[in-house]
Design an enzyme around this catalytic site. Structure first.
Site, PDB file in Angstrom:
ATOM      1  N   SER A  19      29.154  56.081  51.155  1.00  0.00           N
ATOM      2  CA  SER A  19      28.860  55.060  50.325  1.00  0.00           C
ATOM      3  C   SER A  19      27.984  55.137  49.106  1.00  0.00           C
ATOM      4  O   SER A  19      27.227  56.018  49.171  1.00  0.00           O
ATOM      5  CB  SER A  19      28.413  54.148  51.376  1.00  0.00           C
ATOM      6  OG  SER A  19      27.770  52.826  50.467  1.00  0.00           O
ATOM      7  N   SER A  21      26.435  52.729  48.037  1.00  0.00           N
ATOM      8  CA  SER A  21      25.152  51.352  47.939  1.00  0.00           C
ATOM      9  C   SER A  21      23.928  52.229  48.191  1.00  0.00           C
ATOM     10  O   SER A  21      23.264  51.581  47.485  1.00  0.00           O
ATOM     11  CB  SER A  21      25.591  50.714  49.372  1.00  0.00           C
ATOM     12  OG  SER A  21      26.636  49.752  49.012  1.00  0.00           O
ATOM     13  N   LYS A  71      33.457  43.604  58.759  1.00  0.00           N
ATOM     14  CA  LYS A  71      33.104  42.339  57.868  1.00  0.00           C
ATOM     15  C   LYS A  71      33.556  41.136  58.503  1.00  0.00           C
ATOM     16  O   LYS A  71      33.092  40.025  58.185  1.00  0.00           O
ATOM     17  CB  LYS A  71      33.949  42.565  56.350  1.00  0.00           C
ATOM     18  CG  LYS A  71      32.992  43.671  55.494  1.00  0.00           C
ATOM     19  CD  LYS A  71      34.020  43.674  54.142  1.00  0.00           C
ATOM     20  CE  LYS A  71      33.170  44.545  53.223  1.00  0.00           C
ATOM     21  NZ  LYS A  71      34.056  44.263  51.964  1.00  0.00           N
ATOM     22  N   ASP A 112      31.292  39.948  47.510  1.00  0.00           N
ATOM     23  CA  ASP A 112      32.592  40.588  46.712  1.00  0.00           C
ATOM     24  C   ASP A 112      33.128  39.502  45.892  1.00  0.00           C
ATOM     25  O   ASP A 112      33.641  39.721  44.839  1.00  0.00           O
ATOM     26  CB  ASP A 112      33.589  40.979  47.795  1.00  0.00           C
ATOM     27  CG  ASP A 112      33.205  42.463  48.370  1.00  0.00           C
ATOM     28  OD1 ASP A 112      32.205  43.296  47.597  1.00  0.00           O
ATOM     29  OD2 ASP A 112      33.545  42.715  49.240  1.00  0.00           O
ATOM     30  N   GLY A 139      40.552  42.734  53.688  1.00  0.00           N
ATOM     31  CA  GLY A 139      39.334  41.992  53.274  1.00  0.00           C
ATOM     32  C   GLY A 139      39.236  41.669  51.961  1.00  0.00           C
ATOM     33  O   GLY A 139      39.054  40.233  51.300  1.00  0.00           O
ATOM     34  N   TYR A 240      37.180  52.062  43.106  1.00  0.00           N
ATOM     35  CA  TYR A 240      36.081  52.350  42.150  1.00  0.00           C
ATOM     36  C   TYR A 240      35.992  54.011  42.046  1.00  0.00           C
ATOM     37  O   TYR A 240      35.089  54.383  41.233  1.00  0.00           O
ATOM     38  CB  TYR A 240      34.975  51.758  42.764  1.00  0.00           C
ATOM     39  CG  TYR A 240      34.452  51.764  43.988  1.00  0.00           C
ATOM     40  CD1 TYR A 240      33.961  52.920  44.426  1.00  0.00           C
ATOM     41  CD2 TYR A 240      34.801  50.760  44.813  1.00  0.00           C
ATOM     42  CE1 TYR A 240      33.717  53.133  45.857  1.00  0.00           C
ATOM     43  CE2 TYR A 240      34.094  50.864  46.261  1.00  0.00           C
ATOM     44  CZ  TYR A 240      33.858  52.033  46.634  1.00  0.00           C
ATOM     45  OH  TYR A 240      33.604  52.343  47.934  1.00  0.00           O
TER      46      TYR A 240
HETATM   47  P1  NAP Z   1      41.186  46.804  54.046  1.00  0.00           P
HETATM   48  O1  NAP Z   1      40.693  45.329  54.757  1.00  0.00           O
HETATM   49  O2  NAP Z   1      41.026  47.882  54.887  1.00  0.00           O
HETATM   50  O3  NAP Z   1      42.467  46.459  53.644  1.00  0.00           O
HETATM   51  C1  NAP Z   1      43.338  47.211  53.183  1.00  0.00           C
HETATM   52  C2  NAP Z   1      44.886  46.825  52.749  1.00  0.00           C
HETATM   53  O4  NAP Z   1      45.330  47.788  51.894  1.00  0.00           O
HETATM   54  C3  NAP Z   1      45.487  46.456  53.851  1.00  0.00           C
HETATM   55  O5  NAP Z   1      46.672  45.454  53.601  1.00  0.00           O
HETATM   56  C4  NAP Z   1      46.321  47.754  53.968  1.00  0.00           C
HETATM   57  O6  NAP Z   1      47.675  47.592  54.822  1.00  0.00           O
HETATM   58  C5  NAP Z   1      46.584  48.228  52.754  1.00  0.00           C
HETATM   59  N1  NAP Z   1      46.789  49.702  52.572  1.00  0.00           N
HETATM   60  C6  NAP Z   1      46.141  50.599  53.171  1.00  0.00           C
HETATM   61  N2  NAP Z   1      46.581  51.695  52.936  1.00  0.00           N
HETATM   62  C7  NAP Z   1      47.754  51.591  52.082  1.00  0.00           C
HETATM   63  C8  NAP Z   1      48.694  52.237  51.567  1.00  0.00           C
HETATM   64  N3  NAP Z   1      48.599  53.533  51.531  1.00  0.00           N
HETATM   65  N4  NAP Z   1      49.659  51.779  50.576  1.00  0.00           N
HETATM   66  C9  NAP Z   1      49.746  50.439  50.738  1.00  0.00           C
HETATM   67  N5  NAP Z   1      48.719  49.611  51.274  1.00  0.00           N
HETATM   68  C10 NAP Z   1      47.859  50.248  51.944  1.00  0.00           C
HETATM   69  O7  NAP Z   1      40.137  47.240  52.988  1.00  0.00           O
HETATM   70  P2  NAP Z   1      39.510  46.098  51.909  1.00  0.00           P
HETATM   71  O8  NAP Z   1      38.194  45.822  52.275  1.00  0.00           O
HETATM   72  O9  NAP Z   1      40.675  45.110  51.558  1.00  0.00           O
HETATM   73  O10 NAP Z   1      39.479  47.142  50.657  1.00  0.00           O
HETATM   74  C11 NAP Z   1      40.695  47.393  49.934  1.00  0.00           C
HETATM   75  C12 NAP Z   1      40.036  48.470  48.699  1.00  0.00           C
HETATM   76  O11 NAP Z   1      39.668  47.638  47.811  1.00  0.00           O
HETATM   77  C13 NAP Z   1      39.349  49.601  49.278  1.00  0.00           C
HETATM   78  O12 NAP Z   1      39.760  50.625  48.348  1.00  0.00           O
HETATM   79  C14 NAP Z   1      38.081  49.359  48.867  1.00  0.00           C
HETATM   80  O13 NAP Z   1      37.256  50.232  48.833  1.00  0.00           O
HETATM   81  C15 NAP Z   1      38.104  48.245  47.448  1.00  0.00           C
HETATM   82  N6  NAP Z   1      36.969  47.533  47.441  1.00  0.00           N
HETATM   83  C16 NAP Z   1      36.410  47.410  46.294  1.00  0.00           C
HETATM   84  C17 NAP Z   1      35.408  46.612  46.105  1.00  0.00           C
HETATM   85  C18 NAP Z   1      34.627  46.679  44.876  1.00  0.00           C
HETATM   86  O14 NAP Z   1      33.626  46.325  44.698  1.00  0.00           O
HETATM   87  N7  NAP Z   1      35.244  47.287  43.895  1.00  0.00           N
HETATM   88  C19 NAP Z   1      35.056  45.640  46.972  1.00  0.00           C
HETATM   89  C20 NAP Z   1      35.782  45.463  48.220  1.00  0.00           C
HETATM   90  C21 NAP Z   1      36.736  46.468  48.291  1.00  0.00           C
HETATM   91  P3  NAP Z   1      47.855  47.864  56.158  1.00  0.00           P
HETATM   92  O15 NAP Z   1      47.360  46.441  56.882  1.00  0.00           O
HETATM   93  O16 NAP Z   1      49.525  47.697  56.126  1.00  0.00           O
HETATM   94  O17 NAP Z   1      47.123  48.899  56.624  1.00  0.00           O
END
Ligand code: NAP
Length: 293
Positions: A19, A21, A71, A112, A139, A240
């Site tokens: 992380s 953070s 979360k 977020d 999420g 990121y």
């Molecule tokens: P999450 O709750 O684990 O959800 C991930 C989503 O992506 C799910 O729908 C999952 O589908 C899908 N997924 C996973 N692997 C995949 C692949 N290879 N191809 C297509 N879809 C895929 O994670 P999240 O919290 O939503 O975060 C998603 C991304 O956003 C992460 O990379 C995280 O680091 C980033 N993020 C960034 C910020 C920021 O401040 N920049 C904030 C929050 C999150 P399945 O259900 O089919 O597994």
């Protein structure tokens, strides 16, 4: 400084060793001379999560960040949830504590969602956008859905399984206590005709999947489909690391405005910092700490 004088704040999740953070927040606490230590609180299972949240009530704790996979599980363990959680994101990424006459109250927030809103605002995306296509249904996609609706923007959502995308829209409807809107706006990521049609209609494209993390050649959608987006569309990749993903690079090469996830990461951090300390966050200090990683 003796440990007894330090306040502690930490990150609850699994796995969290990677992380950014701690570096970002520790730099901010140090820059303002605040006696606070940001710690990593690896939390392997639900029982450990319950113990961690309960421990936030102790003296000397300032609050916490919560990340994947806790979360949503944290929602039921807190005393109150603010609007960013209840209406926008349906998940908690920041916890604050309030001392009251009845004892300590733990409040859940989601930074977020407002950070996502602010980044798109700075990209001038809101005024001219009617539709947003979100890739992924986890999420971060929930926060994007909530903010889109709050901004009067109609969402489309694509996930690996169409059922996940449908469930994401159903969860949004549940959170807003309203009818399921746009039931035909959910589809599978490999349904390329549906993807192309949604891209043609969308002024904002958001990658809320982890695809692209650590791999500048990976993309959540075939990059040649980007030409289907309107010329004034914006692309926001929540990934990121690297700072410029393959999707962002390709979008910029296609003449579109595009941004990686680092600015949103910074803004969600500054919002959490202010929730914990009641002080403006040292934005540039935190930006530099993120860039050094
Ligand atoms: P999450 O709750 O684990 O959800 C991930 C989503 O992506 C799910 O729908 C999952 O589908 C899908 N997924 C996973 N692997 C995949 C692949 N290879 N191809 C297509 N879809 C895929 O994670 P999240 O919290 O939503 O975060 C998603 C991304 O956003 C992460 O990379 C995280 O680091 C980033 N993020 C960034 C910020 C920021 O401040 N920049 C904030 C929050 C999150 P399945 O259900 O089919 O597994």
């Amino acid at each position: 400084m003796p440990d007894s004088l330090l306040q502690r704040v930490g990150l609850i999740g699994r796995p969290i060793a990677h992380s950014r953070s701690p570096a970002m927040h520790q730099a901010a606490f140090d820059a303002l001379g605040l006696p606070v230590r940001y710690e990593l609180w690896e939390t392997p299972d639900v029982a450990a999560l319950a113990r961690r949240i309960s421990a936030l009530r102790q003296l000397g704790i300032l609050g916490a960040n919560i990340t994947i996979p806790w979360k949503e599980a944290a929602l039921a363990l807190l005393d109150d949830l603010d609007e960013s959680v209840r209406r926008l994101a349906g998940a908690v990424n920041t916890v604050t504590r309030e001392e009251t006459a009845q004892g300590v109250r733990l409040i859940g927030h989601n930074t977020d969602a407002p950070a996502f809103d602010r980044v798109l605002d700075e990209m001038d995306a809101w005024a001219s956008s009617r539709r947003m296509l979100i890739l992924g249904a986890g999420g971060a996609a929930q926060a994007a859905l909530g903010v889109a609706v709050a901004r009067g923007v109609e969402p489309w959502i694509a996930a690996r399984r169409v059922e996940s995308a449908q469930e994401a829209l159903a969860r949004l409807a549940g959170r807003l206590a309203g009818p399921l809107r746009w039931p035909d706006h959910a589809f599978a990521l490999d349904d390329l005709p549906a993807l192309a049609a949604a891209l043609r209609e969308s002024q904002i494209l958001v990658n809320a999947t982890p695809t692209g993390t650590g791999d500048p050649l990976a993309s959540p959608l075939p990059l040649d489909l980007l030409v289907a987006l309107p010329a004034d569309a914006v692309v926001l990749d929540l990934v990121y690391a690297p700072p410029e993903t393959g999707l962002v690079r390709a979008a910029r090469a296609a003449g579109l405005r595009a941004m990686g996830g680092r600015t949103m990461l910074l803004y969600q951090g500054t919002l959490a910092f202010t929730l914990w300390t009641d002080q403006p966050a040292p934005l540039e200090v935190m930006r530099r700490a993120l860039a050094l990683e």
